[in-house]
Write a protein that holds these residues in place. Structure first.
Motif, short mmCIF file in Angstrom:
data_model
loop_
_atom_site.label_atom_id
_atom_site.label_comp_id
_atom_site.label_asym_id
_atom_site.label_seq_id
_atom_site.Cartn_x
_atom_site.Cartn_y
_atom_site.Cartn_z
N GLN A 174 0.78 -1.18 -0.07
CA GLN A 174 0.00 0.00 -0.02
C GLN A 174 0.98 1.11 -0.23
O GLN A 174 0.36 1.99 -0.59
CB GLN A 174 -0.98 0.01 1.15
CG GLN A 174 -1.98 -0.94 1.18
CD GLN A 174 -3.09 -1.00 2.12
OE1 GLN A 174 -3.43 0.12 2.49
NE2 GLN A 174 -3.76 -1.85 2.46
N ALA A 175 1.91 1.16 0.66
CA ALA A 175 2.79 2.39 0.66
C ALA A 175 3.42 2.73 -0.61
O ALA A 175 3.55 3.93 -0.92
CB ALA A 175 4.21 2.02 1.59
N ALA A 176 3.60 1.66 -1.50
CA ALA A 176 4.29 1.96 -2.86
C ALA A 176 3.15 2.51 -3.72
O ALA A 176 3.42 3.46 -4.55
CB ALA A 176 4.78 0.53 -3.36
N MET A 177 1.93 1.89 -3.62
CA MET A 177 0.59 2.26 -4.40
C MET A 177 0.41 3.75 -3.88
O MET A 177 0.28 4.67 -4.81
CB MET A 177 -0.43 1.55 -3.85
CG MET A 177 -1.83 1.89 -4.66
SD MET A 177 -1.34 2.21 -6.60
CE MET A 177 -1.39 0.24 -6.91
N HIS A 178 0.47 4.17 -2.90
CA HIS A 178 0.16 5.70 -2.31
C HIS A 178 1.16 6.58 -3.07
O HIS A 178 0.73 7.60 -3.52
CB HIS A 178 0.20 5.64 -0.64
CG HIS A 178 -0.41 6.90 -0.22
ND1 HIS A 178 0.52 8.04 -0.15
CD2 HIS A 178 -1.50 6.96 0.34
CE1 HIS A 178 -0.48 8.95 0.36
NE2 HIS A 178 -1.66 8.57 0.58
N VAL A 179 2.70 6.12 -2.85
CA VAL A 179 3.68 7.07 -3.43
C VAL A 179 3.24 6.87 -4.93
O VAL A 179 3.20 8.23 -5.70
CB VAL A 179 4.82 6.28 -3.08
CG1 VAL A 179 6.08 6.95 -4.11
CG2 VAL A 179 4.98 6.57 -1.67
N ARG A 180 2.89 5.97 -5.54
CA ARG A 180 2.74 6.20 -7.23
C ARG A 180 1.51 7.12 -7.52
O ARG A 180 1.74 7.78 -8.39
CB ARG A 180 2.53 4.78 -7.58
CG ARG A 180 2.43 4.67 -9.10
CD ARG A 180 3.60 4.77 -9.89
NE ARG A 180 3.68 4.65 -11.24
CZ ARG A 180 4.04 5.45 -12.33
NH1 ARG A 180 4.66 6.43 -12.04
NH2 ARG A 180 4.10 4.89 -13.54
N LEU A 181 0.48 6.91 -6.71
CA LEU A 181 -0.68 7.67 -7.04
C LEU A 181 -0.52 8.99 -6.66
O LEU A 181 -0.87 10.15 -7.35
CB LEU A 181 -1.87 7.28 -6.01
CG LEU A 181 -2.57 5.82 -6.43
CD1 LEU A 181 -3.51 5.13 -5.25
CD2 LEU A 181 -3.25 5.97 -7.73
N THR A 182 0.29 9.54 -5.75
CA THR A 182 0.59 10.81 -5.32
C THR A 182 1.62 11.23 -6.64
O THR A 182 1.46 12.36 -6.98
CB THR A 182 1.35 10.76 -4.02
OG1 THR A 182 0.59 10.07 -3.13
CG2 THR A 182 1.71 12.43 -3.60
N ALA A 183 2.60 10.50 -6.97
CA ALA A 183 3.50 11.12 -8.17
C ALA A 183 2.61 11.26 -9.33
O ALA A 183 3.07 12.17 -10.08
CB ALA A 183 4.47 9.97 -8.29
N LEU A 184 1.86 10.29 -9.55
CA LEU A 184 0.89 10.70 -10.81
C LEU A 184 -0.21 11.77 -10.37
O LEU A 184 -1.10 12.01 -11.42
CB LEU A 184 0.31 9.35 -11.05
CG LEU A 184 0.97 8.43 -11.53
CD1 LEU A 184 0.49 6.98 -12.15
CD2 LEU A 184 1.82 8.76 -13.00
#
Lengths: 192, 360
Positions: A174-184
């Motif tokens: 979930q941490a990786a997903m959160h970072v990716r969604l934020t980056a996008l």
């Protein structure tokens, strides 16, 4: 930004997209991305697990007491993943493999005598970002490979940006997903 | 169109501790307090749940008088614990509060349709309840109100009767907003769904995260900055006091307690005093009136005799120490031994303390 070496003039995100495209996955409709297949069939990298990476032949003595998450031995064309981390979290295992593919493509491929890469847990990090430039690049590559923007946007719309559900569908943390969604820039402020 | 969303009040349920350790008060003291209801001493009477209920009903009444409709649903604690006691919702209904606690119900408030789904102890039943709802197409907005955990949202805090819903279920319904309760810290698991968090930190395992009351502007639409506004507040202070009583007499225990308290903010706090490794004779010789006096600024206090309970002089504590060694030696390599030991010790702490207190 360009990568440090290897695929010169390609950003980590471009390199990840190029790999997906080369393997016919750029139009993939459903996650997860088959990262083991990409490593082994597209890149010819053998993926192995070991309970204590610091004891493997080729690891320098100064790292003997160091916890390692992943290793890339370019000459052997082999990725090693920490077995305990892999058993605890398939998302972590997948991110580590993608991270090491990132090193392979961005920093070592094509070099006659590529040096081995030893990655500590805080360097293979989908959530926090790594201090070293090459590690940060490998993390960006891994995020873009496992969570391609086009596919993530479609799924995010369908999942109403449910971060936990997206992480489950893409088989990442979930941490990786959160970072990716934020980056996008997909997450509204109240979800950050 | 705006709604205010709050959750996990624990009205009518235990708060802060499995047991209430306040000492009985003489009748003359209670009479005095009834004469002076504004006195803050009144806050320290033992029946916190009833006082909280009274304040909640006062609040609901003020809302009604102001023309603001309020709707409450049952959460995981609202199953009556004793038939004779009934449900707290029976009390709320007596004062004309819209309480949904037996089966799902859609309530129309002006142009808003509120689909209220009370807690179910089984995730499958809860999912059926949700998927069985029909949107009110004549309404300007449809809001789902429910109480559940989600399989993909992990919490360090667990409670009785909790269920975890498959989050896929929330993607199959088209509500403008999903007002969630159950998890005690603020979080928005998806763009149109949020947990405000509990109003208080309800025990000493409930320490993570922020609490809030949420203001939702339905006309802004999910995803917009104005859609969800967090009104954060600082919950009541929890103070964890630990006194090592190993080989201490009662005077030394109290002296150490004074040292532990010195300089600590206690006013209005909920305090837990853990007397670790206290011997049975020492415990019974303690000056509890002095302990009451030292902790008088607190709203509520919990007295615990720590892991292992009351000790008999000369008894070995080997059994306490062997658990961790046993767990670590026996844990499969793929299991996070630290996490298991931490969770297990927490449960053992609570169980031993309750057992010892019951004996005391």
């Amino acid at each position: 930004m360009t990568s440090s070496s290897g695929e010169a003039r390609m950003t980590p995100e471009e390199s990840a997209a190029a790999l997906l495209d080369a393997y016919g996955l750029s139009e993939l409709q459903d996650p997860p991305i088959p990262v083991d297949e990409l490593a082994e069939e597209a890149e010819g990298l053998d993926v192995q697990e070991h309970p204590d990476l610091s004891t493997l032949p080729g690891v320098p003595p100064e790292l003997a007491a160091t916890t390692l998450s992943g290793l890339l031995f370019p000459i052997d064309k082999r990725i090693w993943v920490a077995a305990l981390e892999a058993a605890r979290s398939s998302g972590r295992r997948r991110f580590t493999i993608a991270h090491e593919i990132g090193h392979w493509r961005l920093h070592h491929r094509g070099q006659a005598r590529g040096r081995a890469v030893f990655c500590r847990p805080d360097e293979v990090d989908g959530g926090q970002g790594a201090a070293k430039k090459v590690e940060a690049e490998a993390n960006r590559f891994a995020a873009a490979l496992l969570m391609p923007g086009h596919l993530l946007r479609v799924e995010a719309e369908e999942c109403r940006l449910n971060v936990g559900l997206l992480a489950r569908r893409f088989e990442v943390s979930q941490a990786a997903m959160h970072v990716r969604l934020t980056a996008l820039d997909l997450l509204p402020e109240y979800m950050r | 169109m705006r709604i205010v969303h709050l959750a996990d009040t624990h009205l009518g349920f235990k708060q802060f501790s499995a047991m209430d350790h306040s000492r009985p008060e003489p009748a003359r003291v209670r009479r005095l307090r009834r004469l002076a209801p504004g006195d803050r001493d009144d806050d320290r009477t033992s029946a916190g749940r009833f006082r909280a209920m009274a304040e909640a009903i006062d609040g609901f009444t003020r809302l009604q008088e102001a023309g603001v409709p309020a709707i409450v649903i049952a959460g995981n604690h609202e199953t009556p614990r004793f038939r004779s006691g009934g449900s707290v919702f029976e009390v709320l209904e007596r004062v004309s509060i819209e309480a949904v606690w037996s089966e799902p119900r859609t309530i129309r408030v002006g142009s808003l349709a509120l689909h209220a789904v009370p807690h179910e102890p089984h995730a499958e039943a809860l999912e059926r309840d949700i998927l069985g709802l029909s949107l009110d197409t004549s309404a300007d907005a449809n809001v789902l109100v429910m109480h559940t955990g989600l399989e993909t949202v992990k919490s360090s805090y667990s409670e009785v009767n909790q269920v975890e819903l498959d989050p896929e279920a929330l993607t199959r319904v088209e509500f403008d907003y999903i007002a969630l309760g159950d998890l005690h810290r603020f979080q928005a698991p998806q763009v149109n769904a949020a947990y405000p968090g509990s109003l208080e930190r309800l025990d000493f395992n409930d320490l993570d995260g922020e609490k809030a009351v949420l203001e939702v502007d339905l006309s802004a639409g999910a995803g917009n900055r104005e859609f969800l506004r967090r009104h954060e507040y600082v919950p009541r202070l929890l103070v964890d006091l630990q006194v090592d009583c190993t080989e201490c007499g009662p005077d030394v225990v109290l002296a150490r307690l004074k040292g532990e308290i010195e300089g600590r903010e206690l006013d209005g706090a909920v305090a837990r005093l853990r007397l670790e490794a206290v011997e049975r004779d020492v415990y019974h010789a303690l000056d509890f009136d002095l302990i009451d006096h030292l902790l008088a600024p607190c709203l509520h206090k919990i007295l615990s005799v720590g892991r292992g309970g009351l000790r008999t002089a000369g008894a070995s504590d080997g059994s306490e120490l062997s658990f961790e060694a046993f767990a670590r030696a026996s844990m499969p390599a793929t299991v996070d031994a630290d996490a298991v030991v931490t969770i297990a010790r927490r449960f053992l702490d609570d169980a031993a303390a309750e057992e010892a207190e019951a004996q005391a």
